[in-house]
Design an enzyme around this catalytic site. Structure first.
Site, PDB file in Angstrom:
ATOM      1  N   SER A  13      -8.653   2.848   5.518  1.00 45.13           N
ATOM      2  CA  SER A  13      -8.466   4.047   6.310  1.00 45.13           C
ATOM      3  C   SER A  13      -7.114   2.997   7.124  1.00 45.13           C
ATOM      4  CB  SER A  13      -9.662   3.337   7.837  1.00 45.13           C
ATOM      5  OG  SER A  13      -9.182   1.481   7.427  1.00 45.13           O
ATOM      6  N   ARG A  92      -5.688  -8.780  -2.894  1.00 45.92           N
ATOM      7  CA  ARG A  92      -5.167  -9.631  -4.195  1.00 45.92           C
ATOM      8  C   ARG A  92      -4.411 -10.396  -3.335  1.00 45.92           C
ATOM      9  NH1 ARG A  92      -7.220  -8.395  -9.253  1.00 45.92           N
ATOM     10  NH2 ARG A  92      -5.359 -10.126 -10.317  1.00 45.92           N
ATOM     11  N   ILE A  94      -0.878 -11.658  -4.111  1.00 49.37           N
ATOM     12  CA  ILE A  94       0.403 -10.615  -4.963  1.00 49.37           C
ATOM     13  C   ILE A  94       1.023 -12.364  -5.291  1.00 49.37           C
ATOM     14  CG2 ILE A  94       0.135  -8.226  -4.235  1.00 49.37           C
ATOM     15  CD1 ILE A  94       2.706  -9.413  -3.037  1.00 49.37           C
ATOM     16  N   HIS A 110      -2.844  -8.148   8.587  1.00 49.52           N
ATOM     17  CA  HIS A 110      -3.760  -8.728   9.023  1.00 49.52           C
ATOM     18  C   HIS A 110      -4.564  -8.307  10.098  1.00 49.52           C
ATOM     19  CE1 HIS A 110      -6.375 -12.339   8.160  1.00 49.52           C
ATOM     20  NE2 HIS A 110      -5.355 -12.755   9.315  1.00 49.52           N
ATOM     21  N   GLU A 175      -4.741  -1.382  14.663  1.00 42.43           N
ATOM     22  CA  GLU A 175      -4.311  -1.735  13.476  1.00 42.43           C
ATOM     23  C   GLU A 175      -3.678  -0.283  12.881  1.00 42.43           C
ATOM     24  OE1 GLU A 175      -6.281  -3.395   9.586  1.00 42.43           O
ATOM     25  OE2 GLU A 175      -7.719  -5.281  11.252  1.00 42.43           O
TER      26      GLU A 175
END
Length: 203
Positions: A13, A92, A94, A110, A175
């Site tokens: 999104s 994940r 990184i 976040h 966001e």
């Protein structure tokens, strides 16, 4: 023209918010050059393909280590001459190799007001802690999780009857507002990192 890469694992999104901002010229002189997912069935990857973007599934199971996987991602990014990497629900952590290779060119969003509630389930963490306000943070990515210099934040009140779902939904709206704004500032070369602070240059 800045080349942007988006890495995602799910619905994408925030990727769509950035894509729409570019399409409507809110972000100028930028293009999404490649979208990469570690999940073959990610809805965000499907959306990218439908829009005719370069979109790739890179299977983590095909690599002997996390760093080998990241080296493949970096190889793809380099082939598209990427200026900015946007993590948009890329589930994940990184590696330092990736962070060093694209130092100060990777940003993430976040769903909390960092440094509060890093890691997974940030909205649940906020509710369980009993905070009155939460929100979201766009930040540069460094070698620690949810830790790099903060670019933009948005505050969302936590209501007495909030659930994880209702709070998440309100945070997500913010966001979708601030992530494209942060991308815009980067594309316009208006961000300068000084220590842990990000200075937004004036016009």
């Amino acid at each position: 023209m800045k080349n942007i890469a988006v890495l995602l694992s799910g619905r994408g999104s925030n990727f769509k918010a950035i894509y729409n901002a570019i399409e409507t010229k809110k972000i100028k002189n930028a293009q999404i050059s490649v979208v990469i997912s570690d999940k073959s069935d990610a809805p965000g990857l499907k959306f990218a393909k439908e829009k005719g973007l370069n979109a790739f599934f890179v299977n983590p199971k095909e690599f002997s280590s996390v760093e080998e996987f990241d080296k493949k991602i970096v190889e793809v990014l380099n082939s598209f001459k990427i200026d900015l990497v946007c993590l948009a629900g890329f589930m994940r952590i990184i590696t330092p190799y990736f962070v060093r290779t694209y130092k100060n060119r990777i940003i993430n969003i976040h769903p909390s007001l960092l440094p509060s509630f890093p890691g997974l389930n940030a909205q649940r963490q906020a509710l369980e802690y009993g905070v009155r306000f939460s929100g979201c943070t766009v930040h540069f990515v460094d070698e620690e999780v949810d830790h790099g210099p903060i670019i933009l934040q948005a505050v969302v009140p936590v209501l007495p009857n909030d659930t994880v779902e209702t709070l998440s939904e309100r945070i997500l709206k913010e966001e979708h507002r601030i992530y494209p704004e942060a991308v815009k500032l980067f594309v316009e070369d208006k961000l300068k990192i000084v220590g842990r602070k990000v200075i937004v240059k004036e016009d």
